[in-house]
Every structure is written in C-alpha cells, then in structure tokens.
Enzyme design. Structure first.
Site, PDB file in Angstrom:
ATOM      1  N   LYS A 195       3.107   1.686 -14.538  1.00 12.35           N
ATOM      2  CA  LYS A 195       3.855   1.780 -14.173  1.00 12.35           C
ATOM      3  C   LYS A 195       5.059   0.976 -12.486  1.00 12.35           C
ATOM      4  O   LYS A 195       4.038   1.416 -11.645  1.00 12.35           O
ATOM      5  CB  LYS A 195       4.388   3.048 -13.352  1.00 12.35           C
ATOM      6  N   GLU A 269      -5.731   2.673  -3.319  1.00 10.91           N
ATOM      7  CA  GLU A 269      -5.327   1.578  -2.522  1.00 10.91           C
ATOM      8  C   GLU A 269      -3.733   1.493  -1.067  1.00 10.91           C
ATOM      9  O   GLU A 269      -2.691   1.602  -1.822  1.00 10.91           O
ATOM     10  CB  GLU A 269      -5.227  -0.204  -2.481  1.00 10.91           C
ATOM     11  N   CYS A 303       0.175  -3.716   3.277  1.00  7.94           N
ATOM     12  CA  CYS A 303      -0.401  -3.195   3.488  1.00  7.94           C
ATOM     13  C   CYS A 303      -1.720  -3.108   5.024  1.00  7.94           C
ATOM     14  O   CYS A 303      -1.842  -2.859   5.959  1.00  7.94           O
ATOM     15  CB  CYS A 303      -1.206  -2.584   2.346  1.00  7.94           C
ATOM     16  N   GLU A 406       2.574   3.284  10.585  1.00  5.00           N
ATOM     17  CA  GLU A 406       2.822   1.651   9.265  1.00  5.00           C
ATOM     18  C   GLU A 406       3.812   1.544   9.592  1.00  5.00           C
ATOM     19  O   GLU A 406       5.545   2.473   9.073  1.00  5.00           O
ATOM     20  CB  GLU A 406       2.480   2.161   8.870  1.00  5.00           C
TER      21      GLU A 406
HETATM   22  N1  LIG Z   1      -4.007  -0.637   0.034  1.00  6.88           N
HETATM   23  C1  LIG Z   1      -3.011  -1.213   0.272  1.00  6.88           C
HETATM   24  O1  LIG Z   1      -4.211  -1.861  -1.316  1.00  6.88           O
HETATM   25  C2  LIG Z   1      -2.443  -1.627  -0.909  1.00  6.88           C
HETATM   26  C3  LIG Z   1      -1.374  -2.721  -1.004  1.00  6.88           C
HETATM   27  C4  LIG Z   1       0.178  -3.047  -0.940  1.00  6.88           C
HETATM   28  C5  LIG Z   1       0.866  -1.719  -0.545  1.00  6.88           C
HETATM   29  N2  LIG Z   1       0.490  -0.734  -0.015  1.00  6.88           N
HETATM   30  C6  LIG Z   1       0.710   0.187   0.253  1.00  6.88           C
HETATM   31  O2  LIG Z   1       2.340   1.043  -0.079  1.00  6.88           O
HETATM   32  C7  LIG Z   1       2.868   1.988   0.503  1.00  6.88           C
HETATM   33  C8  LIG Z   1       4.219   0.718   0.319  1.00  6.88           C
HETATM   34  O3  LIG Z   1       4.735   1.092  -0.789  1.00  6.88           O
HETATM   35  P1  LIG Z   1       5.853   1.829  -1.117  1.00  6.88           P
HETATM   36  O4  LIG Z   1       7.076   2.499  -0.895  1.00  6.88           O
HETATM   37  O5  LIG Z   1       6.026   1.360  -3.525  1.00  6.88           O
HETATM   38  O6  LIG Z   1       5.063   2.758  -1.869  1.00  6.88           O
HETATM   39  P2  LIG Z   1       5.455   4.544  -2.820  1.00  6.88           P
HETATM   40  O7  LIG Z   1       3.803   5.724  -2.202  1.00  6.88           O
HETATM   41  O8  LIG Z   1       6.529   5.200  -2.281  1.00  6.88           O
HETATM   42  O9  LIG Z   1       4.772   4.250  -3.772  1.00  6.88           O
HETATM   43  C9  LIG Z   1       4.322   3.747  -4.921  1.00  6.88           C
HETATM   44  C10 LIG Z   1       4.595   4.231  -6.140  1.00  6.88           C
HETATM   45  O10 LIG Z   1       4.200   5.260  -6.229  1.00  6.88           O
HETATM   46  C11 LIG Z   1       4.668   5.629  -7.054  1.00  6.88           C
HETATM   47  N3  LIG Z   1       4.821   7.255  -7.253  1.00  6.88           N
HETATM   48  C12 LIG Z   1       6.030   8.096  -5.638  1.00  6.88           C
HETATM   49  N4  LIG Z   1       5.737   9.422  -6.122  1.00  6.88           N
HETATM   50  C13 LIG Z   1       4.711   9.353  -6.453  1.00  6.88           C
HETATM   51  C14 LIG Z   1       4.450  10.555  -7.230  1.00  6.88           C
HETATM   52  N5  LIG Z   1       4.655  12.059  -6.973  1.00  6.88           N
HETATM   53  N6  LIG Z   1       3.270  10.976  -8.539  1.00  6.88           N
HETATM   54  C15 LIG Z   1       3.274   9.788  -8.718  1.00  6.88           C
HETATM   55  N7  LIG Z   1       3.574   8.166  -8.593  1.00  6.88           N
HETATM   56  C16 LIG Z   1       4.610   8.454  -7.326  1.00  6.88           C
HETATM   57  C17 LIG Z   1       6.289   5.172  -6.352  1.00  6.88           C
HETATM   58  O11 LIG Z   1       7.585   5.189  -7.879  1.00  6.88           O
HETATM   59  C18 LIG Z   1       6.465   3.418  -6.475  1.00  6.88           C
HETATM   60  O12 LIG Z   1       5.418   3.413  -7.805  1.00  6.88           O
HETATM   61  C19 LIG Z   1       2.895   1.349   1.779  1.00  6.88           C
HETATM   62  O13 LIG Z   1       2.978   1.966   3.059  1.00  6.88           O
HETATM   63  C20 LIG Z   1       1.409  -0.305   2.079  1.00  6.88           C
HETATM   64  O14 LIG Z   1       1.219  -0.329   2.544  1.00  6.88           O
HETATM   65  C21 LIG Z   1      -1.065  -0.717  -0.165  1.00  6.88           C
HETATM   66  O1  LIG Z   2      -0.452  -4.830   0.843  1.00  4.94           O
HETATM   67  C1  LIG Z   2      -1.416  -4.714   0.981  1.00  4.94           C
HETATM   68  C2  LIG Z   2      -2.692  -5.974   0.373  1.00  4.94           C
HETATM   69  C3  LIG Z   2      -2.343  -6.151  -0.865  1.00  4.94           C
HETATM   70  C4  LIG Z   2      -1.768  -7.924  -1.584  1.00  4.94           C
HETATM   71  N1  LIG Z   2      -1.710  -7.830  -2.315  1.00  4.94           N
HETATM   72  C5  LIG Z   2      -2.814  -6.556  -2.788  1.00  4.94           C
HETATM   73  C6  LIG Z   2      -2.506  -6.320  -4.640  1.00  4.94           C
HETATM   74  C7  LIG Z   2      -3.055  -5.065  -4.935  1.00  4.94           C
HETATM   75  C8  LIG Z   2      -3.613  -4.707  -4.030  1.00  4.94           C
HETATM   76  O2  LIG Z   2      -4.409  -3.463  -4.082  1.00  4.94           O
HETATM   77  C9  LIG Z   2      -3.600  -4.524  -2.058  1.00  4.94           C
HETATM   78  C10 LIG Z   2      -2.854  -5.840  -1.980  1.00  4.94           C
END
Ligand SMILES: NC(=O)c1ccc[n+]([C@@H]2O[C@H](COP(=O)([O-])OP(=O)(O)OC[C@H]3O[C@@H](n4cnc5c(N)ncnc54)[C@H](O)[C@@H]3O)[C@@H](O)[C@H]2O)c1
Ligand SMILES: O=CCc1c[nH]c2ccc(O)cc12
Length: 525
Positions: A195, A269, A303, A406
């Site tokens: 998803k 993640e 992230c 963040e």
């Molecule tokens: N650590 C990593 O590898 C990594 C990589 C990329 C992004 N991020 C983090 O992601 C965040 C930004 O992404 P975002 O705004 O899409 O995050 P988000 O948590 O709002 O959404 C992520 C996903 O979760 C889904 N989702 C939302 N609520 C849900 C629920 N209750 N149950 C199941 N699914 C749900 C969303 O539709 C989306 O597909 C930042 O905090 C960033 O640091 C982390």
């Molecule tokens: O955004 C965070 C680091 C990152 C960049 N690409 C990807 C893909 C999948 C991940 O779990 C993390 C990241």
C-alpha cells in the site's frame, strides 16, 4: 496515461513534461492486472507537486478489496513458496533488468508525483534495481543448517517463508520503498500486498507490471490504494503474516499495536532527528557538501537526514558562511529539468507545516541566515506548486522546536559545540535517533573500538536491515575510517530474517537415536 508503446519508443524525458501527465488507468493491482477496487471508502486525489495539478483520482480500498487482494496473494504464495531459490533469483534478476531498462521513464513518473528532481529520482531507481539484484543473489543461497546430535541423530533447520506480507510505504521514496520491501519478501518465497502513500500512488503500479512481465505469478505482488483505514484493514487481516512499514513514529506505534494483537512480526522504519557532527579538523569542502546532502536532498524529506548540524566553535563562522553561500545557489524549479536541484515539497499542507517550523524557530531565537520562504518560480505553469527556499538556521539551542522535532523539509539547524564529550552527550540526547554523521580526520589517530560515535536511541532503523550509526562519507573511501562502524550513505536492505521463519527439525537416524527421541503417545487407546 500514455501507453506503454509510446513509452518504449521515446526516451521518457522527451515525452514527459511538467503539467501534462495524467493517470486514467486503475491504480489497484491484483491477480496480475490493474483493477478497480471491489469496494471503497471515499476517494483521494494525487497531485503533481510541481504545479499543484491533480494527476489521479482513486478510490481507497475497502474490506472487500483487501480480502480479495489477500486471497489472491495466498493463492500465488502456494506456488511461489515451492520454487527453488535459483528460480526466484531468475525472476528477480529479470525484474531488475527491466527496471534498469525503463529507468528514465520510472524516474520521470516518480518526479511528477513526488516533486524530487529527476536527477535524484534516477539515483533512486538505480538503488531500486540494485536492491532487486542484491536479493536475487541471496535467494539462491538461502539454506538451512545441519546439527549433529548425540547418538548419531541430527537436527536441521529449514528456512520457510512467512506467507502474505504487507508493505506500507511513505511518500518520499515511493518506488524505492516498494522495491526495498518487496525484494527481500519475494526472494524468501513470500507474497506481498503493497500500500503506497495516498500522496504517491502511481509508481508502485509500474513495479507491479514489471514483476508480472518478469515472471512473478499473478497475485504474488498486489497493490491496494488508500490511507489509514485501508492500512488498518491490511494490518488487522488474519491471513497477513507480517507487516513492514515505513513512515512516521506515531503511525509506526499504531502499526506495532495492531500487529501485536495478531502476534505478527513487524518491521518499522520511522522518522528521525539525526545529528551531523562537524569537527574543526574536518576536510571543510567535504563537510559542507555532506551537510547540504544531509539536509536538502529530496527537499529535506528524508528520514535519516542530519538536521542537527553540530559545528565545533573555531570553524563555526567559516563553515556557516560556506553552507549559506552554497545553499543560496541551489537551483529551485521544475523538477523534470536536468539542472534543477530542488523541486517542490510534497503538498500544500506539508509546505505550510515546514514554513511554520521556520516561523517558530525565529520566534524562539534562531537566526534565519537564508531561505525559509515560499518560492514562486517564474515559469507560469509552476505557479501553483509547493516550493520554498532552502533554509539555514543558526544560533540554535537544543531546546528549540526546530532542533527537537522532525521537520521533514529543507531546514538545517546549526548548533555550536566546544568539546567532543559535550557534543556526544548532546547529539545522543534525543528519542529520535535514526542515523548519525561525523566529519573529522580523527581516523588518522587510532579510534578505539568502544568509541562508537552515536547509537540510535529508538528501535526504528533505516532500511529493513537497520543502519544504526551512519557515517556520511560523502565520497571518501571507507578504508580511511578504521574503527568506525561504516555504512555508505546509500545502504542496502539486508534483513532477510524478517521475512522468513526458521523451523527446527530433530531427526533420528539410527536405532538408539530413534528410541531416545520417541514421543509418548498423544492419546491413550
Ligand atoms: N526510517 C525510514 O526508513 C524512513 C523512510 C522514509 C520515510 N520515513 C518517515 O516517514 C515519515 C513521512 O512519511 P508519511 O508522512 O507518509 O508517514 P505516515 O506515517 O503519515 O504514513 C506512512 C504510511 O502509513 C499509512 N498509514 C497512516 N496511518 C495508518 C494506520 N493507522 N494504519 C496503517 N497505515 C497507516 C499511510 O497511508 C502511509 O502509506 C517521516 O517521519 C519519515 O522520517 C522513514
Ligand atoms: O527516507 C529515509 C531513508 C530512505 C531512503 N529511501 C528509503 C527506502 C526505504 C527505506 O526504508 C528507507 C529509505
């Protein structure tokens, strides 16, 4: 949407220009084809951040559609799990080859839906096919263990796939996240339902089509669209064996709770507020380049960004001046143009949130040295886009909101420090640890092995394998850093274990062994 035939004949950059792309085909993928969802709860719109234009309208999948996707995935899993590792390897290698061949087109779609510059999107697609190749390579060598037991008996382990795994993605690396989640899952013999974020629903479909073309059985990789409600249906489904999630900390916590209820393994993640430490003995041009990369790639929506930039006092002024000079030169604009280095943020509300962080930082005493303002490019078709100027904040303190939370946008917070002990203490003082970067020439001295610079303070790690301490080398060869726990800035995902279980079997080979291992009868006649 432009037909695949057209795509194949022209380079993507020749037929894709900002302001023209629309998707009219269904955005769910099930049973090896695009489908309209069987049911739904409301519609969502996907935008082109460069212009603010709607490029797709889609239905958020409901319970019926999620059930169908799980059923299809279960059916495909039955055949896929019986394939040898070499057979899975071949299919993944073919998918990697197709991604590589269609790199420009996929990168253009990613740029249109996410806003990142096409220059960067191409790098994302490279790390996507590389990830598939990597796991293809591992698939063929997955093996159990043989354990000799007393009396001539032996035990062995089999590595078994879990079943139907769910991948839930964030919007900042849509295609790459879909690859980083599905490649290890499929390599181990699992099925996956992915998803994407509702902000970036488009490119996962390209991956689904590529998998099918490469020989993945219909139903093995399905895409369902939707937001939190659809995500919850997936996480709570009783036939889902595992959830791999990339997104924010609050959502990660909910996912963990739902998975705990179903006793499902989960990989999270999550977000970060990572430190980047610049010692006065650093190679300055390298450190400046690193700081820019660690804050402004993908508009700062990364992230593991090093957004708390700690600079040793004696080089603070020189370092800051150079960072500001280079930040002001970053070319903002149409992300599909080759020389653009910063595109728009993902959407209007997110842009507002990031600008609000800058306003609050100023209010709390930070100095805005450059940027932090909305930006309207000259090209009239970009007027509705979500652009801002990259921002450098100085005079920051550890207790400021911009340093603690963040921001997920192009905002660098510079803090100063005196001693190594002090900066380690301050850098580690966060519940948001994800990665860390250090610029120093300290490797020329002996760096003792217990001198681990920083450790992530939360269990959320970057990439399924976890990056832990992440030293941003910005092109410097690894050998130059003995004693540090090294990771490249671009890391591969290496957690196969999360997508399989190990079964332990105890066997008896000879009479004596058989006797000693015999179970008592389960029932008495
Ligand atoms: N650590 C990593 O590898 C990594 C990589 C990329 C992004 N991020 C983090 O992601 C965040 C930004 O992404 P975002 O705004 O899409 O995050 P988000 O948590 O709002 O959404 C992520 C996903 O979760 C889904 N989702 C939302 N609520 C849900 C629920 N209750 N149950 C199941 N699914 C749900 C969303 O539709 C989306 O597909 C930042 O905090 C960033 O640091 C982390
Ligand atoms: O955004 C965070 C680091 C990152 C960049 N690409 C990807 C893909 C999948 C991940 O779990 C993390 C990241």
């Amino acid at each position: 949407m432009l037909s695949r035939t057209v795509w194949a004949l022209c380079p993507a950059s020749a037929i894709m220009s900002t302001g023209t792309f629309v998707v009219s085909q269904p955005l769910n993928y099930r049973g090896g084809a695009r489908v309209n969802p069987a049911d739904g709860s409301g519609t969502e719109k996907a935008f082109e951040p460069a212009t603010g234009r709607v490029i797709a309208t889609f239905t958020c999948s409901g319970e019926k559609e999620v059930n169908l996707a799980v059923e299809d995935a279960r059916a495909a899993f039955r055949t896929w799990k019986k394939k040898s590792g070499m057979e899975r390897c071949r299919v993944l290698l073919e998918a990697a080859r197709i991604i590589r061949e269609r790199k420009d087109e996929i990168a253009a779609v990613e740029t249109i839906n996410n806003g990142k510059s096409v220059f960067e999107a191409r790098l994302d697609i490279d790390t996507s096919w590389q990830c598939l190749e990597y796991y293809a390579g591992l698939a063929g060598s997955l093996a159990g263990e043989h354990i000799q037991l007393p009396g001539g008996s032996f035990g062995y382990t089999r590595r078994e796939p879990l079943g139907v795994c769910v991948g839930i993605g964030a919007w900042n690396y849509p295609f790459q996240i879909a690859c980083w989640k599905s490649a290890p899952a499929l390599a181990c013999g699992n099925a996956m339902i992915f998803k994407p974020s509702p902000f970036t629903p488009v490119s996962a479909l390209l991956l689904a089509e590529i998998y099918t073309q490469a020989g993945v059985p219909p139903g093995l990789f399905n895409v369902v669209q939707g937001g939190a409600a659809t995500g919850q249906l997936l996480c709570q489904h009783q036939d889902v064996a595992k959830v791999s999630f990339t997104g924010s900390v609050p959502t990660g916590s909910k996912i963990m709770e739902m998975s705990a209820k179903g006793i499902k393994p989960v990989t999270l993640e999550l977000g970060g507020k990572s430190p980047l430490i610049i010692f006065s003995d650093c190679d300055m041009p390298n450190a400046v380049k690193g700081a820019l990369m660690a804050n402004f790639l993908t508009q700062g929506e990364v992230c593991c960004n090093g957004t708390r930039v700690f600079v040793q006092k004696d080089i603070l002024d020189k370092f800051t001046a150079e960072v500001v000079r280079q930040t002001q030169k970053i070319k903002i604009g149409d992300p599909l143009l080759e020389d653009t280095r910063m595109g728009p943020l993902i959407n209007g509300p997110h842009l507002e949130r990031v600008l609000e962080f800058v306003r609050l930082a100023r209010e709390q005493g930070a100095k805005v040295l450059c940027g932090g303002d909305p930006y309207v490019p000259e090209d009239p078709k970009l007027k509705g886009g979500y652009y801002m100027t990259p921002c450098v904040l100085t005079d920051c303190r550890d207790d400021m909101t911009c340093v603690k939370e963040e921001i997920f946008g192009p905002v660098m917070s510079i803090l100063s420090f005196d001693t190594e002990a002090e900066v380690l203490e301050r850098a580690n003082n966060t519940s948001f640890g994800l990665a860390a970067g250090v610029f120093t020439r300290v490797w020329q001295r002996e760096w003792p092995s217990d001198h681990r610079v920083l450790l992530p303070t939360q269990d959320s790690v970057c990439g399924d394998g976890g990056c832990g301490v992440c030293v941003l080398t910005a092109g410097r060869p690894k050998e130059e850093h003995p004693g540090t726990q090294q990771h490249d800035f671009q890391m591969l995902n290496v957690d196969l274990g999360a997508f399989e279980k190990r079964l332990y079997f105890q066997l008896s080979q000879q009479g004596a062994g058989r006797q000693s291992l015999e179970l008592p009868p389960l029932s008495h006649a």
